[in-house]
Design a protein around this motif. Structure first.
Motif, PDB file in Angstrom:
ATOM      1  N   LEU A 147    -103.353 -41.877  34.318  1.00  0.00           N
ATOM      2  CA  LEU A 147    -104.788 -42.175  34.293  1.00  0.00           C
ATOM      3  C   LEU A 147    -105.381 -41.963  32.901  1.00  0.00           C
ATOM      4  O   LEU A 147    -106.184 -42.773  32.428  1.00  0.00           O
ATOM      5  N   ARG A 148    -104.973 -40.894  32.252  1.00  0.00           N
ATOM      6  CA  ARG A 148    -105.486 -40.649  30.892  1.00  0.00           C
ATOM      7  C   ARG A 148    -105.005 -41.729  29.921  1.00  0.00           C
ATOM      8  O   ARG A 148    -105.747 -42.138  29.027  1.00  0.00           O
ATOM      9  N   ALA A 149    -103.782 -42.199  30.106  1.00  0.00           N
ATOM     10  CA  ALA A 149    -103.266 -43.266  29.244  1.00  0.00           C
ATOM     11  C   ALA A 149    -104.021 -44.569  29.480  1.00  0.00           C
ATOM     12  O   ALA A 149    -104.357 -45.292  28.520  1.00  0.00           O
ATOM     13  N   LEU A 150    -104.325 -44.876  30.728  1.00  0.00           N
ATOM     14  CA  LEU A 150    -105.106 -46.076  31.033  1.00  0.00           C
ATOM     15  C   LEU A 150    -106.496 -45.991  30.427  1.00  0.00           C
ATOM     16  O   LEU A 150    -107.003 -46.967  29.855  1.00  0.00           O
ATOM     17  N   ARG A 151    -107.114 -44.834  30.529  1.00  0.00           N
ATOM     18  CA  ARG A 151    -108.443 -44.624  29.959  1.00  0.00           C
ATOM     19  C   ARG A 151    -108.397 -44.761  28.431  1.00  0.00           C
ATOM     20  O   ARG A 151    -109.253 -45.422  27.838  1.00  0.00           O
ATOM     21  N   ALA A 152    -107.405 -44.148  27.809  1.00  0.00           N
ATOM     22  CA  ALA A 152    -107.289 -44.229  26.352  1.00  0.00           C
ATOM     23  C   ALA A 152    -107.078 -45.674  25.907  1.00  0.00           C
ATOM     24  O   ALA A 152    -107.657 -46.121  24.904  1.00  0.00           O
ATOM     25  N   GLY A 153    -106.258 -46.415  26.642  1.00  0.00           N
ATOM     26  CA  GLY A 153    -106.033 -47.810  26.300  1.00  0.00           C
ATOM     27  C   GLY A 153    -107.295 -48.638  26.426  1.00  0.00           C
ATOM     28  O   GLY A 153    -107.593 -49.482  25.560  1.00  0.00           O
ATOM     29  N   ALA A 154    -108.054 -48.412  27.504  1.00  0.00           N
ATOM     30  CA  ALA A 154    -109.299 -49.151  27.707  1.00  0.00           C
ATOM     31  C   ALA A 154    -110.312 -48.859  26.608  1.00  0.00           C
ATOM     32  O   ALA A 154    -111.059 -49.739  26.182  1.00  0.00           O
ATOM     33  N   ARG A 155    -110.314 -47.612  26.138  1.00  0.00           N
ATOM     34  CA  ARG A 155    -111.276 -47.243  25.090  1.00  0.00           C
ATOM     35  C   ARG A 155    -110.836 -47.701  23.708  1.00  0.00           C
ATOM     36  O   ARG A 155    -111.667 -47.902  22.817  1.00  0.00           O
ATOM     37  N   ALA A 156    -109.534 -47.871  23.507  1.00  0.00           N
ATOM     38  CA  ALA A 156    -109.033 -48.254  22.190  1.00  0.00           C
ATOM     39  C   ALA A 156    -109.160 -49.754  21.940  1.00  0.00           C
ATOM     40  O   ALA A 156    -109.324 -50.185  20.791  1.00  0.00           O
ATOM     41  N   LEU A 157    -109.086 -50.551  23.013  1.00  0.00           N
ATOM     42  CA  LEU A 157    -109.120 -51.998  22.846  1.00  0.00           C
ATOM     43  C   LEU A 157    -110.540 -52.492  22.585  1.00  0.00           C
ATOM     44  O   LEU A 157    -111.469 -52.123  23.302  1.00  0.00           O
ATOM     45  N   PRO A 158    -110.736 -53.345  21.588  1.00  0.00           N
ATOM     46  CA  PRO A 158    -112.044 -53.985  21.404  1.00  0.00           C
ATOM     47  C   PRO A 158    -112.375 -54.871  22.608  1.00  0.00           C
ATOM     48  O   PRO A 158    -111.469 -55.402  23.266  1.00  0.00           O
ATOM     49  N   ALA A 173    -110.749 -58.231  22.793  1.00  0.00           N
ATOM     50  CA  ALA A 173    -109.324 -58.163  23.129  1.00  0.00           C
ATOM     51  C   ALA A 173    -109.127 -58.000  24.631  1.00  0.00           C
ATOM     52  O   ALA A 173    -108.211 -58.597  25.223  1.00  0.00           O
ATOM     53  N   ILE A 174    -109.965 -57.202  25.266  1.00  0.00           N
ATOM     54  CA  ILE A 174    -109.897 -57.038  26.727  1.00  0.00           C
ATOM     55  C   ILE A 174    -110.154 -58.374  27.415  1.00  0.00           C
ATOM     56  O   ILE A 174    -109.435 -58.767  28.348  1.00  0.00           O
ATOM     57  N   GLU A 175    -111.179 -59.069  26.958  1.00  0.00           N
ATOM     58  CA  GLU A 175    -111.509 -60.359  27.567  1.00  0.00           C
ATOM     59  C   GLU A 175    -110.389 -61.368  27.347  1.00  0.00           C
ATOM     60  O   GLU A 175    -110.051 -62.148  28.251  1.00  0.00           O
ATOM     61  N   ARG A 176    -109.779 -61.368  26.161  1.00  0.00           N
ATOM     62  CA  ARG A 176    -108.695 -62.299  25.862  1.00  0.00           C
ATOM     63  C   ARG A 176    -107.465 -61.988  26.712  1.00  0.00           C
ATOM     64  O   ARG A 176    -106.838 -62.895  27.279  1.00  0.00           O
ATOM     65  N   LEU A 177    -107.110 -60.715  26.831  1.00  0.00           N
ATOM     66  CA  LEU A 177    -105.954 -60.327  27.643  1.00  0.00           C
ATOM     67  C   LEU A 177    -106.140 -60.705  29.109  1.00  0.00           C
ATOM     68  O   LEU A 177    -105.190 -61.110  29.790  1.00  0.00           O
ATOM     69  N   SER A 178    -107.347 -60.548  29.601  1.00  0.00           N
ATOM     70  CA  SER A 178    -107.602 -60.796  31.019  1.00  0.00           C
ATOM     71  C   SER A 178    -107.427 -62.264  31.405  1.00  0.00           C
ATOM     72  O   SER A 178    -107.300 -62.582  32.588  1.00  0.00           O
ATOM     73  N   ARG A 179    -107.381 -63.158  30.436  1.00  0.00           N
ATOM     74  CA  ARG A 179    -107.294 -64.591  30.736  1.00  0.00           C
ATOM     75  C   ARG A 179    -105.885 -65.050  31.086  1.00  0.00           C
ATOM     76  O   ARG A 179    -105.702 -66.154  31.610  1.00  0.00           O
ATOM     77  N   VAL A 210    -110.729 -58.267  36.177  1.00  0.00           N
ATOM     78  CA  VAL A 210    -109.886 -57.351  35.409  1.00  0.00           C
ATOM     79  C   VAL A 210    -110.620 -56.877  34.161  1.00  0.00           C
ATOM     80  O   VAL A 210    -110.591 -55.689  33.822  1.00  0.00           O
ATOM     81  N   ALA A 211    -111.298 -57.787  33.481  1.00  0.00           N
ATOM     82  CA  ALA A 211    -112.065 -57.385  32.303  1.00  0.00           C
ATOM     83  C   ALA A 211    -113.166 -56.400  32.676  1.00  0.00           C
ATOM     84  O   ALA A 211    -113.357 -55.379  32.000  1.00  0.00           O
ATOM     85  N   ALA A 212    -113.875 -56.684  33.778  1.00  0.00           N
ATOM     86  CA  ALA A 212    -114.990 -55.821  34.185  1.00  0.00           C
ATOM     87  C   ALA A 212    -114.512 -54.433  34.575  1.00  0.00           C
ATOM     88  O   ALA A 212    -115.147 -53.422  34.235  1.00  0.00           O
ATOM     89  N   GLU A 213    -113.385 -54.338  35.290  1.00  0.00           N
ATOM     90  CA  GLU A 213    -112.945 -53.013  35.703  1.00  0.00           C
ATOM     91  C   GLU A 213    -112.313 -52.241  34.545  1.00  0.00           C
ATOM     92  O   GLU A 213    -112.375 -51.000  34.522  1.00  0.00           O
ATOM     93  N   THR A 214    -111.747 -52.942  33.566  1.00  0.00           N
ATOM     94  CA  THR A 214    -111.269 -52.255  32.364  1.00  0.00           C
ATOM     95  C   THR A 214    -112.447 -51.668  31.597  1.00  0.00           C
ATOM     96  O   THR A 214    -112.389 -50.529  31.111  1.00  0.00           O
ATOM     97  N   LEU A 215    -113.538 -52.422  31.512  1.00  0.00           N
ATOM     98  CA  LEU A 215    -114.746 -51.917  30.852  1.00  0.00           C
ATOM     99  C   LEU A 215    -115.387 -50.793  31.663  1.00  0.00           C
ATOM    100  O   LEU A 215    -115.962 -49.856  31.101  1.00  0.00           O
ATOM    101  N   ALA A 216    -115.283 -50.862  33.001  1.00  0.00           N
ATOM    102  CA  ALA A 216    -115.811 -49.775  33.834  1.00  0.00           C
ATOM    103  C   ALA A 216    -115.033 -48.483  33.586  1.00  0.00           C
ATOM    104  O   ALA A 216    -115.617 -47.393  33.511  1.00  0.00           O
ATOM    105  N   LEU A 217    -113.719 -48.589  33.463  1.00  0.00           N
ATOM    106  CA  LEU A 217    -112.896 -47.419  33.142  1.00  0.00           C
ATOM    107  C   LEU A 217    -113.259 -46.881  31.768  1.00  0.00           C
ATOM    108  O   LEU A 217    -113.395 -45.667  31.570  1.00  0.00           O
ATOM    109  N   ARG A 218    -113.433 -47.766  30.827  1.00  0.00           N
ATOM    110  CA  ARG A 218    -113.785 -47.391  29.459  1.00  0.00           C
ATOM    111  C   ARG A 218    -115.111 -46.632  29.408  1.00  0.00           C
ATOM    112  O   ARG A 218    -115.250 -45.650  28.682  1.00  0.00           O
TER     113      ARG A 218
END
Length: 276
Positions: free
Chosen positions: A143-154, A157-163, A187-195
């Motif tokens: 969980l901490r790794a997922l959170r760190a990844g979500a916060r590190a990605l611009p 980049a999150i929106e591009r990956l989600s496509r 997927v983009a929205a929930e990554t931003l929610a985690l972030r």
């Protein structure tokens, strides 16, 4: 469009006002839906209309997650707080003693509402609180790794990956068995929610000591576990069944930790059967 409601809760430091965002739809017996740590009410999106065909469904953003404000100062993200907060929310919404379904942390909170006599039935999907110490450390590390990844990605980049399916697997493959099926915008929205989850660290820290060890008197309980849960391993379901004597244990074939997207029809049927 979700709505917001504010209500007062008795806290160790006095009465506090808590504000929660929620989505409400359907008609019938009330059903409260509680998401997991770092998620938001939209996690229930794949099953919401299926459930609302038979229930008045209230899906909430827990305090400090999604679009809900953090808990006020002096209120901890533990079971002693979440029980009264969710009980106060139900009173404010006029859904006294609803059926409750929860996933992960939300599953543990659903069981706590059942223990407090605030739920007429409980369905817990891969609930927290039935881990060994090693399993807990593993889950918290992921969980901490997922959170760190979500916060590190611009954000771009999150929106591009989600496509792409490969990008969605990278962002959400830990919690879904079939991340490619999840809509890109979801997927983009929930990554931003985690972030942006202001309650993440406090809730994760408080969860360290959350072990559910009590039965639920006179409350029907269903425990359901995805066969491909990579976060809270399926063997924890057997442990939960031993603790919650009389509970129904259901296997969700091919489903991951957040099973609502992997098999919406099966998950909706399990929740509706558990609340009949």
């Amino acid at each position: 469009m979700s709505k917001e409601i504010s209500f007062t809760v008795d806290a160790p430091v006095g009465r506090r006002v808590v504000s929660v965002r929620y989505e409400r739809r359907g008609a019938g017996d009330p059903l409260l839906l509680l998401h997991g740590i770092g998620h938001h009410w939209q996690a229930w999106g794949p099953v919401l209309d299926l459930l609302a065909a038979e229930r008045e469904v209230v899906a909430v953003d827990l305090p400090g997650f999604g679009a809900s404000s953090a808990l006020p100062d002096g209120m901890a993200y533990d079971l002693d707080t979440f029980g009264p907060v969710l009980g106060g929310l139900c009173t404010a919404l006029g859904v006294e003693k609803p059926h409750v379904a929860g996933n992960s942390l939300g599953g543990l909170l659903a069981l706590e509402l059942g223990r407090l006599g605030l739920a007429r039935s409980v369905t817990a999907l891969s609930p927290a609180g039935f881990w060994s110490e090693g399993e807990r450390r593993y889950a918290f590390g992921v969980l901490r790794a997922l959170r760190a990844g979500a916060r590190a990605l611009p954000v771009p980049a999150i929106e591009r990956l989600s496509r792409s399916a490969a990008g969605r697997a990278a962002l959400a493959g830990t919690i879904y068995a079939r991340p490619g099926r999840r809509a890109p915008q979801a997927v983009a929205a929930e990554t931003l929610a985690l972030r942006g989850a202001s309650g993440f660290e406090s809730a994760l820290s408080a969860s360290r000591g959350m072990l559910f060890s009590d039965g639920l008197p006179a409350v029907p309980v269903t425990i359901a576990w995805g066969s491909r849960d990579r976060l809270l391993l399926p063997r924890q379901g057997v442990r939960a069944k031993r603790v919650l004597r009389g509970a129904r244990l259901v296997r969700l074939p091919g489903c991951g930790h957040v099973p609502m997207n992997d098999d919406p029809a099966l998950v909706a049927r399990v929740i509706l059967d558990g609340s009949r």
